[in-house]
Design a protein around this motif. Structure first.
Motif, short mmCIF file in Angstrom:
data_model
loop_
_atom_site.label_atom_id
_atom_site.label_comp_id
_atom_site.label_asym_id
_atom_site.label_seq_id
_atom_site.Cartn_x
_atom_site.Cartn_y
_atom_site.Cartn_z
N LEU A 57 0.69 -1.23 -0.10
CA LEU A 57 0.03 0.09 -0.05
C LEU A 57 0.92 1.30 0.19
O LEU A 57 0.78 2.00 -0.68
CB LEU A 57 -1.25 -0.04 1.19
CG LEU A 57 -2.24 -0.88 0.94
CD1 LEU A 57 -3.01 -0.85 2.35
CD2 LEU A 57 -2.97 -0.40 0.02
N VAL A 58 1.97 1.26 0.96
CA VAL A 58 2.77 2.42 0.94
C VAL A 58 3.47 2.60 -0.58
O VAL A 58 3.64 3.81 -0.70
CB VAL A 58 3.70 2.03 1.88
CG1 VAL A 58 4.99 3.47 1.88
CG2 VAL A 58 3.05 2.34 3.48
N ILE A 59 4.09 1.65 -1.13
CA ILE A 59 4.83 1.60 -2.20
C ILE A 59 4.00 2.06 -3.51
O ILE A 59 4.21 3.09 -4.28
CB ILE A 59 5.52 0.24 -2.57
CG1 ILE A 59 6.60 0.05 -1.53
CG2 ILE A 59 5.95 0.35 -3.97
CD1 ILE A 59 7.11 -1.16 -1.78
N THR A 86 3.99 5.83 -5.05
CA THR A 86 4.47 5.94 -6.48
C THR A 86 3.26 6.60 -7.30
O THR A 86 3.24 7.39 -8.12
CB THR A 86 4.66 4.37 -7.02
OG1 THR A 86 5.71 3.84 -6.14
CG2 THR A 86 4.87 4.51 -8.52
N THR A 87 1.88 6.18 -7.05
CA THR A 87 0.75 6.82 -7.84
C THR A 87 0.89 8.39 -7.46
O THR A 87 0.63 9.26 -8.36
CB THR A 87 -0.42 6.22 -7.03
OG1 THR A 87 -0.58 4.98 -7.26
CG2 THR A 87 -1.76 6.89 -7.80
N ILE A 88 0.97 8.68 -6.21
CA ILE A 88 0.90 10.44 -5.91
C ILE A 88 2.26 10.84 -6.70
O ILE A 88 2.02 12.03 -7.21
CB ILE A 88 1.29 10.47 -4.53
CG1 ILE A 88 -0.09 9.94 -3.64
CG2 ILE A 88 1.36 12.17 -4.11
CD1 ILE A 88 -0.08 10.16 -2.36
N ILE A 89 3.18 10.60 -6.75
CA ILE A 89 4.60 10.88 -7.18
C ILE A 89 4.25 11.18 -8.87
O ILE A 89 4.63 11.99 -9.50
CB ILE A 89 5.75 10.37 -7.09
CG1 ILE A 89 6.44 10.42 -5.53
CG2 ILE A 89 6.89 10.68 -7.75
CD1 ILE A 89 7.26 9.42 -4.90
N THR A 100 -1.50 3.37 -12.40
CA THR A 100 -0.36 3.47 -11.87
C THR A 100 -0.33 2.66 -10.53
O THR A 100 0.50 1.83 -10.18
CB THR A 100 0.12 4.78 -11.50
OG1 THR A 100 0.13 5.66 -12.68
CG2 THR A 100 1.49 4.89 -10.68
N PHE A 101 -1.43 2.60 -9.78
CA PHE A 101 -1.53 2.02 -8.59
C PHE A 101 -1.46 0.34 -8.86
O PHE A 101 -0.88 -0.29 -8.16
CB PHE A 101 -2.98 2.31 -7.91
CG PHE A 101 -3.02 1.70 -6.41
CD1 PHE A 101 -2.73 2.27 -5.42
CD2 PHE A 101 -3.61 0.50 -6.14
CE1 PHE A 101 -2.60 1.78 -4.13
CE2 PHE A 101 -3.81 0.05 -4.98
CZ PHE A 101 -3.47 0.68 -3.73
N TRP A 132 1.23 -2.06 -7.80
CA TRP A 132 0.71 -3.33 -6.97
C TRP A 132 1.31 -4.84 -7.61
O TRP A 132 1.52 -5.47 -6.75
CB TRP A 132 -0.75 -3.23 -6.70
CG TRP A 132 -1.34 -4.22 -5.93
CD1 TRP A 132 -1.52 -5.41 -6.00
CD2 TRP A 132 -1.57 -3.90 -4.57
NE1 TRP A 132 -2.06 -5.82 -4.71
CE2 TRP A 132 -2.14 -5.26 -3.93
CE3 TRP A 132 -1.65 -2.74 -3.67
CZ2 TRP A 132 -2.68 -5.17 -2.71
CZ3 TRP A 132 -2.15 -2.65 -2.30
CH2 TRP A 132 -2.67 -3.79 -1.72
N ASN A 133 1.12 -4.69 -8.93
CA ASN A 133 1.26 -6.19 -9.22
C ASN A 133 2.58 -6.32 -9.83
O ASN A 133 3.14 -7.74 -10.09
CB ASN A 133 0.37 -6.39 -10.59
CG ASN A 133 -1.12 -6.42 -10.31
OD1 ASN A 133 -1.54 -6.92 -9.16
ND2 ASN A 133 -1.93 -5.76 -11.21
N GLN A 134 3.61 -5.48 -9.39
CA GLN A 134 4.91 -5.57 -9.77
C GLN A 134 5.61 -6.64 -9.08
O GLN A 134 5.55 -6.94 -7.78
CB GLN A 134 5.76 -4.64 -9.63
CG GLN A 134 5.56 -3.47 -10.62
CD GLN A 134 5.96 -4.05 -12.10
OE1 GLN A 134 7.15 -4.69 -12.20
NE2 GLN A 134 5.05 -4.08 -13.10
N PHE A 135 6.48 -7.90 -9.61
CA PHE A 135 7.03 -8.91 -8.80
C PHE A 135 8.46 -8.94 -9.04
O PHE A 135 9.22 -8.84 -8.01
CB PHE A 135 6.23 -10.10 -9.47
CG PHE A 135 7.19 -11.39 -8.88
CD1 PHE A 135 6.81 -11.94 -7.62
CD2 PHE A 135 8.04 -12.12 -9.58
CE1 PHE A 135 7.47 -12.89 -7.29
CE2 PHE A 135 8.66 -13.20 -9.12
CZ PHE A 135 8.27 -13.62 -7.83
N LEU A 136 8.94 -8.94 -10.31
CA LEU A 136 10.51 -8.98 -10.62
C LEU A 136 11.43 -7.90 -9.76
O LEU A 136 12.45 -8.20 -8.96
CB LEU A 136 10.79 -9.21 -12.20
CG LEU A 136 12.25 -9.38 -12.72
CD1 LEU A 136 12.69 -10.69 -11.97
CD2 LEU A 136 12.31 -9.36 -13.93
#
Length: 282
Positions: free
Chosen positions: A82-84, A88-91, A208-209, A213-217
């Protein structure tokens, strides 16, 4: 006469009925995997491995949710994600909206070249940047930190492209009127442009969210401590190597997917407005 016209317009035609049947059928197909996920997460072990499928479990249990929450720091991973994703979305919204505003509503030399470079960056795969990005993050001492994920994902060119299309549809007369009223460039951007761009902001925020959120690698590479994992990385570590438990797998996956549904429900009205705005102006 008016009654016949009213009944003609209120009576659904076969074309309308077919359209709704198709749309609801497609929506049901999209929802079907999540219904199965919810059903399996509430089954006991006996019914989860039963040869006869049960969409409605004869016996409902929450043991899988309890086992997942007690067996791994799911809540910590959820908070990290949630924090990441939120940061990231706000920036991305702030930086990309400023860049797009300057490219479309301000006159300065070289802006077409800058826009071309930004669009050309779409052709560079993210995997080609991982080695230099990792070197930079390591040199700054940001490994195993949320900033190691937030900062690289904050440079998303699609946000500049999306905002540029919306800003082009904003009449220049609005900007000129604000200048005559004594507004500075930053005041025009903050108090006039951004409120008018709520649909575009909602569309980019959701994209963006979900993308972050779904990023893994990349989180798997730079986040090396168990307590700093994101949910996609943490879910993989909870999977047993010898015994497969479908109830536990579906429970942890449902926990990971639930926040995305909530974000979509919050932003869905603005997303519809964004589609309508682009449809009427472009």
């Amino acid at each position: 006469m008016s009654t016949s016209i009213k009944s003609r317009f209120s009576r659904p035609t076969p074309k309308t009925i077919g359209l709704y049947v198709t749309l609801y059928g497609a929506a049901f197909l999209f929802v079907l995997p999540y219904l199965y996920m919810l059903s399996t997460s509430l089954k006991t072990e006996a019914f989860a491995f039963s040869e006869q499928p049960y969409w409605i479990p004869p016996e409902i249990t929450f043991q899988w949710y309890q086992a997942v929450l007690q067996g791994a720091p799911i809540l910590q991973w959820l908070l990290n994600t949630l924090v990441i994703a939120g940061a990231t979305t706000i920036i991305v919204v702030i930086i990309d909206s400023m860049i797009a505003f300057s490219l479309t509503k301000l006159d300065w030399p070289g802006k077409r070249i800058v826009f071309t470079v930004i669009i050309a960056s779409f052709m560079v795969p993210i995997y080609a940047n991982m080695v230099p990005l990792y070197t930079i993050i390591s040199d700054f001492g940001l490994l195993n930190s949320p900033l190691a994920v937030i900062l690289p994902f904050s440079a998303i060119p699609i946000g500049v492209f999306l905002f540029t299309q919306f800003f082009k549809d904003l009449p220049d007369s609005v900007i000129e009127a604000a200048k005559l009223d004594g507004f500075s460039t930053f005041q025009i951007y903050l108090r006039i442009v951004l409120p008018l761009m709520k649909p575009a902001i909602a569309a980019l925020s959701l994209y963006t969210f979900v993308y972050t959120w779904n990023q893994f690698l990349w989180p798997l590479i730079v986040l090396q401590g168990e307590t700093s994992f994101t949910l996609p990385v943490g879910i993989v570590t909870t999977q047993p190597t010898q015994v497969f438990q479908p109830g536990a797998e579906m429970a942890v996956t449902l926990i990971a997917a639930a926040p995305l549904f909530i974000v979509f429900l919050i932003l869905q009205e603005h997303l519809v407005n964004a589609v309508q705005m682009q449809g009427t102006t472009g």
